[in-house]
Design an enzyme around this catalytic site. Structure first.
Site, PDB file in Angstrom:
ATOM      1  NE  ARG A  17      -3.793   2.255   2.281  1.00  0.00           N
ATOM      2  CZ  ARG A  17      -3.961   3.044   3.339  1.00  0.00           C
ATOM      3  NH1 ARG A  17      -3.354   2.773   4.479  1.00  0.00           N
ATOM      4  NH2 ARG A  17      -4.730   4.098   3.251  1.00  0.00           N
ATOM      5  CG  HIS A  33      -0.903   5.562  -0.402  1.00  0.00           C
ATOM      6  ND1 HIS A  33      -1.514   6.187   0.653  1.00  0.00           N
ATOM      7  CD2 HIS A  33      -1.825   4.687  -0.873  1.00  0.00           C
ATOM      8  CE1 HIS A  33      -2.746   5.719   0.821  1.00  0.00           C
ATOM      9  NE2 HIS A  33      -2.945   4.794  -0.091  1.00  0.00           N
ATOM     10  CG  ASP A  34       6.753   6.502  -3.504  1.00  0.00           C
ATOM     11  OD1 ASP A  34       6.767   7.752  -3.441  1.00  0.00           O
ATOM     12  OD2 ASP A  34       7.719   5.836  -3.932  1.00  0.00           O
ATOM     13  CB  VAL A  91       1.500  11.274  -4.355  1.00  0.00           C
ATOM     14  CG1 VAL A  91       1.600  12.767  -4.070  1.00  0.00           C
ATOM     15  CG2 VAL A  91       0.145  10.740  -3.904  1.00  0.00           C
ATOM     16  N   GLY A 118       4.842  10.290  -8.718  1.00  0.00           N
ATOM     17  CA  GLY A 118       5.592   9.136  -9.223  1.00  0.00           C
ATOM     18  C   GLY A 118       6.314   8.392  -8.114  1.00  0.00           C
ATOM     19  CG  ASP A 145       8.938  11.008  -5.708  1.00  0.00           C
ATOM     20  OD1 ASP A 145       8.082  10.368  -5.050  1.00  0.00           O
ATOM     21  OD2 ASP A 145       8.955  12.244  -5.777  1.00  0.00           O
ATOM     22  CG  ASN A 190      -2.382   9.922   7.362  1.00  0.00           C
ATOM     23  OD1 ASN A 190      -3.486   9.462   7.604  1.00  0.00           O
ATOM     24  ND2 ASN A 190      -1.833  10.830   8.101  1.00  0.00           N
ATOM     25  N   PRO A 212      -6.942   7.567  -4.965  1.00  0.00           N
ATOM     26  CG  PRO A 212      -7.148   5.330  -5.568  1.00  0.00           C
ATOM     27  CD  PRO A 212      -6.135   6.407  -5.359  1.00  0.00           C
ATOM     28  CG  HIS A 251      -8.013  -3.543  -1.476  1.00  0.00           C
ATOM     29  ND1 HIS A 251      -8.986  -2.636  -1.802  1.00  0.00           N
ATOM     30  CD2 HIS A 251      -6.889  -2.812  -1.251  1.00  0.00           C
ATOM     31  CE1 HIS A 251      -8.467  -1.408  -1.771  1.00  0.00           C
ATOM     32  NE2 HIS A 251      -7.192  -1.489  -1.446  1.00  0.00           N
ATOM     33  CB  THR A 252      -6.304 -10.620  -1.788  1.00  0.00           C
ATOM     34  OG1 THR A 252      -6.504 -11.941  -1.290  1.00  0.00           O
ATOM     35  CG2 THR A 252      -4.819 -10.438  -2.043  1.00  0.00           C
ATOM     36  CG  ASP A 294     -10.062 -12.134   1.047  1.00  0.00           C
ATOM     37  OD1 ASP A 294     -11.145 -12.687   1.325  1.00  0.00           O
ATOM     38  OD2 ASP A 294      -9.219 -12.629   0.275  1.00  0.00           O
ATOM     39  CG  ASP A 318      -5.878 -15.842  -1.950  1.00  0.00           C
ATOM     40  OD1 ASP A 318      -6.511 -14.775  -1.935  1.00  0.00           O
ATOM     41  OD2 ASP A 318      -6.024 -16.714  -1.074  1.00  0.00           O
TER      42      ASP A 318
HETATM   43  C1  HEM Z   1      -8.432   1.375  -6.651  1.00  0.00           C
HETATM   44  C2  HEM Z   1      -8.438   2.311  -5.739  1.00  0.00           C
HETATM   45  C3  HEM Z   1      -8.093   2.066  -4.301  1.00  0.00           C
HETATM   46  C4  HEM Z   1      -8.770   2.583  -3.249  1.00  0.00           C
HETATM   47  C5  HEM Z   1      -9.981   3.489  -3.301  1.00  0.00           C
HETATM   48  C6  HEM Z   1      -8.123   2.089  -2.066  1.00  0.00           C
HETATM   49  C7  HEM Z   1      -8.507   2.430  -0.773  1.00  0.00           C
HETATM   50  C8  HEM Z   1      -8.022   1.836   0.363  1.00  0.00           C
HETATM   51  C9  HEM Z   1      -8.488   2.116   1.690  1.00  0.00           C
HETATM   52  C10 HEM Z   1      -9.541   3.146   2.059  1.00  0.00           C
HETATM   53  C11 HEM Z   1      -7.822   1.303   2.536  1.00  0.00           C
HETATM   54  C12 HEM Z   1      -8.011   1.206   4.051  1.00  0.00           C
HETATM   55  C13 HEM Z   1      -7.061   2.120   4.750  1.00  0.00           C
HETATM   56  C14 HEM Z   1      -7.320   2.103   6.231  1.00  0.00           C
HETATM   57  O1  HEM Z   1      -8.471   2.286   6.646  1.00  0.00           O
HETATM   58  O2  HEM Z   1      -6.377   1.910   6.997  1.00  0.00           O
HETATM   59  C15 HEM Z   1      -6.940   0.507   1.750  1.00  0.00           C
HETATM   60  C16 HEM Z   1      -6.094  -0.450   2.253  1.00  0.00           C
HETATM   61  C17 HEM Z   1      -5.175  -1.131   1.485  1.00  0.00           C
HETATM   62  N1  HEM Z   1      -4.897  -0.911   0.167  1.00  0.00           N
HETATM   63 FE1  HEM Z   1      -6.020   0.137  -1.125  1.00  0.00          FE
HETATM   64  N2  HEM Z   1      -7.082   1.294  -2.405  1.00  0.00           N
HETATM   65  C18 HEM Z   1      -7.010   1.249  -3.772  1.00  0.00           C
HETATM   66  C19 HEM Z   1      -6.052   0.613  -4.510  1.00  0.00           C
HETATM   67  C20 HEM Z   1      -4.998  -0.093  -3.979  1.00  0.00           C
HETATM   68  C21 HEM Z   1      -3.858  -0.554  -4.718  1.00  0.00           C
HETATM   69  C22 HEM Z   1      -3.616  -0.276  -6.203  1.00  0.00           C
HETATM   70  C23 HEM Z   1      -3.069  -1.233  -3.843  1.00  0.00           C
HETATM   71  C24 HEM Z   1      -1.750  -1.899  -4.081  1.00  0.00           C
HETATM   72  C25 HEM Z   1      -1.332  -2.377  -5.230  1.00  0.00           C
HETATM   73  C26 HEM Z   1      -3.735  -1.203  -2.559  1.00  0.00           C
HETATM   74  C27 HEM Z   1      -3.303  -1.855  -1.431  1.00  0.00           C
HETATM   75  C28 HEM Z   1      -3.908  -1.776  -0.200  1.00  0.00           C
HETATM   76  C29 HEM Z   1      -3.561  -2.632   0.926  1.00  0.00           C
HETATM   77  C30 HEM Z   1      -2.561  -3.757   0.922  1.00  0.00           C
HETATM   78  C31 HEM Z   1      -4.334  -2.198   1.996  1.00  0.00           C
HETATM   79  C32 HEM Z   1      -4.302  -2.747   3.430  1.00  0.00           C
HETATM   80  C33 HEM Z   1      -3.283  -1.987   4.225  1.00  0.00           C
HETATM   81  C34 HEM Z   1      -3.037  -2.529   5.619  1.00  0.00           C
HETATM   82  O3  HEM Z   1      -3.628  -3.525   6.011  1.00  0.00           O
HETATM   83  O4  HEM Z   1      -2.215  -1.926   6.309  1.00  0.00           O
HETATM   84  N3  HEM Z   1      -4.874  -0.484  -2.673  1.00  0.00           N
HETATM   85  N4  HEM Z   1      -7.072   0.853   0.429  1.00  0.00           N
HETATM   86  C1  LIG Z   2      -2.791  11.498   9.350  1.00  0.00           C
HETATM   87  O1  LIG Z   2      -3.125  12.820   9.015  1.00  0.00           O
HETATM   88  C2  LIG Z   2      -3.840  13.501  10.019  1.00  0.00           C
HETATM   89  C3  LIG Z   2      -4.149  14.898   9.499  1.00  0.00           C
HETATM   90  O2  LIG Z   2      -4.835  14.824   8.308  1.00  0.00           O
HETATM   91  C4  LIG Z   2      -3.002  13.573  11.299  1.00  0.00           C
HETATM   92  O3  LIG Z   2      -3.748  14.195  12.315  1.00  0.00           O
HETATM   93  C5  LIG Z   2      -2.611  12.159  11.730  1.00  0.00           C
HETATM   94  O4  LIG Z   2      -1.759  12.218  12.814  1.00  0.00           O
HETATM   95  C6  LIG Z   2      -1.929  11.432  10.593  1.00  0.00           C
HETATM   96  N1  LIG Z   2      -1.686  10.047  10.960  1.00  0.00           N
HETATM   97  C7  LIG Z   2      -0.499   9.477  10.851  1.00  0.00           C
HETATM   98  C8  LIG Z   2      -0.427   8.058  11.255  1.00  0.00           C
HETATM   99  O5  LIG Z   2       0.476  10.068  10.410  1.00  0.00           O
END
Ligand code: HEM
Ligand SMILES: *[C@@H]1O[C@H](CO)[C@@H](O)[C@H](O)[C@H]1NC(C)=O
Ligand SMILES: *[C@@H]1O[C@H](CO)[C@@H](O)[C@H](O)[C@H]1NC(C)=O
Ligand SMILES: *[C@@H]1O[C@H](CO)[C@@H](O)[C@H](O)[C@H]1NC(C)=O
Ligand SMILES: *[C@@H]1O[C@H](CO)[C@@H](O)[C@H](O)[C@H]1NC(C)=O
Ligand SMILES: *[C@@H]1O[C@H](CO)[C@@H](O)[C@H](O)[C@H]1NC(C)=O
Ligand SMILES: *[C@@H]1O[C@H](CO)[C@@H](O)[C@H](O)[C@H]1NC(C)=O
Length: 330
Positions: A66, A70-71, A74, A76, A78, A98, A167, A197-198, A249, A257
């Site tokens: 993840r 995110h890197d 935003v 690219g 980098d 974040n 997104p 998201h698996t 999942d 998977d």
């Molecule tokens: C398609 C648009 C996507 C959206 C809207 C999205 C949104 C999110 C959101 C809202 C979370 C939960 C964050 C939280 O509450 O802590 C999440 C978790 C996650 N996302 Fe996405 N995501 C997207 C695409 C991706 C992509 C492309 C990847 C990686 C290739 C990815 C990998 C992950 C992973 C692995 C988690 C779990 C993180 C953890 O357990 O610490 N996501 N995502």
């Molecule tokens: C995430 O950003 C919010 C401000 O938008 C900040 O208050 C919070 O501490 C940040 N969380 C982490 C884990 O950096």
């Protein structure tokens, strides 16, 4: 003697020219063997530290893939996501999306270990790409994809730039595909990379609006399976707690998977943005294809993550190789 010296200089000049040409050819491109001569142990060091850390922290794969996403989305790939806030310029990692990005300490450990053997050579952006691959691959006996290298590190990280680049979990299909297209990714990449998201978890706040009074008639989002919505309401009471997380999942959030696509088709994707993947004909077709074939998911992911890892990369002399992943070089 004189002749020989001249000859050597001639050879030297030719070599330098050739090297120069090779460098010019490599500019703007990533390659698999980028550190072969300059830091041959780099990949092994990443692998060992990740192996060690995933034993005590099996969710590291989710964290790091993840973080790489995110890197790359935003500015690219980098390593801008790794920079800490300086002065009054709030860094990407502080932005709203974040929420729960973590694993920065692991990247720091790897960087420290690599700087010890080849200082100022291996970029933080490359370390992140390798670490994400190795952490997701940890439960398997082999790396799940190859990582191209040669990225350079950026010098700017702005929280405001996460807006409109990352997104939202509430996004509809149109918004999602627009965003991915702008990064050079297509609908196939969107569906395949969503398969990440698996693994991992999400905080209630990212989807609980779907559970309570969604359309203003006291109901849940109709694109969510009603029985599952009921189960989620138990996990995420209203008003919610900001610390509760739910497996994306359910029951297999540690296994990488194609099971995510089962969940999607059962209308159990947590986010509105996941339900959105079924609202477009083409996208839905890809979901169905990936759900049917476990074996096609892995090569598909390898291909799309390679594209993701090459988004707007800095190469050649652009950017720098950071010595500490959290701050630009002095
Ligand atoms: C398609 C648009 C996507 C959206 C809207 C999205 C949104 C999110 C959101 C809202 C979370 C939960 C964050 C939280 O509450 O802590 C999440 C978790 C996650 N996302 Fe996405 N995501 C997207 C695409 C991706 C992509 C492309 C990847 C990686 C290739 C990815 C990998 C992950 C992973 C692995 C988690 C779990 C993180 C953890 O357990 O610490 N996501 N995502
Ligand atoms: C995430 O950003 C919010 C401000 O938008 C900040 O208050 C919070 O501490 C940040 N969380 C982490 C884990 O950096
Ligand atoms: C992981 O690293 C720690 C600290 O360097 C070390 O003490 C530990 O033995 C390592 N564990 C494994 C399983 O390699
Ligand atoms: C932070 O602010 C100080 C004082 O204004 C300035 O000298 C320094 O260059 C700034 N650092 C960065 C990284 O922008
Ligand atoms: C940061 O902002 C505050 C208030 O806006 C200001 O007083 C301070 O001088 C700024 N610091 C730097 C380093 O720009
Ligand atoms: C999708 O979301 C965007 C941004 O929120 C909105 O402008 C657009 O009207 C939505 N499209 C559809 C088809 O609902
Ligand atoms: C649900 O939303 C509607 C419209 O916004 C509002 O009038 C109603 O009071 C809400 N019901 C509950 C139980 O919050």
């Amino acid at each position: 003697m004189k002749m020989r010296a001249g000859y050597c200089i001639f050879i030297l000049l030719v070599s330098l020219t050739l090297l120069g040409i090779v460098d010019v050819c490599n500019a703007g491109k990533l390659s698999y063997k980028f550190y072969k001569r300059t830091c041959p142990r780099a990949e092994q060091i990443v692998k060992e530290i990740i192996q060690n850390r995933t034993q005590s922290n099996p969710s590291l794969g989710a964290r790091l893939i993840r973080m790489q996403f995110h890197d790359c989305f935003v500015r690219g790939c980098d390593a801008s996501v790794l920079l800490d806030t300086v002065n009054n310029s709030t860094a990407e990692k502080e932005a709203i999306p974040n929420s729960s990005l973590s694993g920065f300490d692991v990247i720091d450990d790897i960087k420290t270990a690599i700087e010890r053997v080849c200082p100022k050579v291996v970029s933080c952006a490359d370390i992140l790409a390798l670490a994400a691959r190795d952490a997701v691959s940890a439960p398997f006996s082999k790396p799940l994809w190859d990582v191209q290298l040669g990225r350079r590190d950026g010098m700017v990280s702005l929280a405001t730039e996460t807006n409109g680049n990352l997104p939202s979990p509430f996004a509809n299909f149109t918004s999602l595909i627009q965003l991915f297209n702008r990064k050079g990714l297509d609908v196939n990449d969107l569906v395949v990379l969503s398969g990440a998201h698996t693994i991992g978890v999400a905080h209630c706040a990212t989807f609980s609006s779907r559970l309570y009074n969604f359309t203003g008639k006291g109901d849940a989002d109709p694109s969510l399976d009603p029985t599952y919505a009921e189960a989620l309401r138990k996990q995420c009471p209203n008003p919610g707690s900001p610390t509760i997380t739910v497996e994306m999942d359910p029951t297999s959030s540690l296994s990488f998977d194609n099971h995510y696509y089962d969940i999607l088709l059962q209308k159990k994707g947590l986010f509105g943005s996941e339900a959105a993947l079924l609202t477009n004909r083409n996208s839905r077709k890809i979901v169905t294809r990936l759900q049917r074939s476990r074996s096609s998911f892995f090569p598909a992911f390898a291909k799309s993550v390679k594209k993701m890892g090459a988004i707007e990369v800095l190469t050649g002399n652009a950017g720098e190789v950071r010595q500490n992943c959290r701050v630009v070089n002095p």
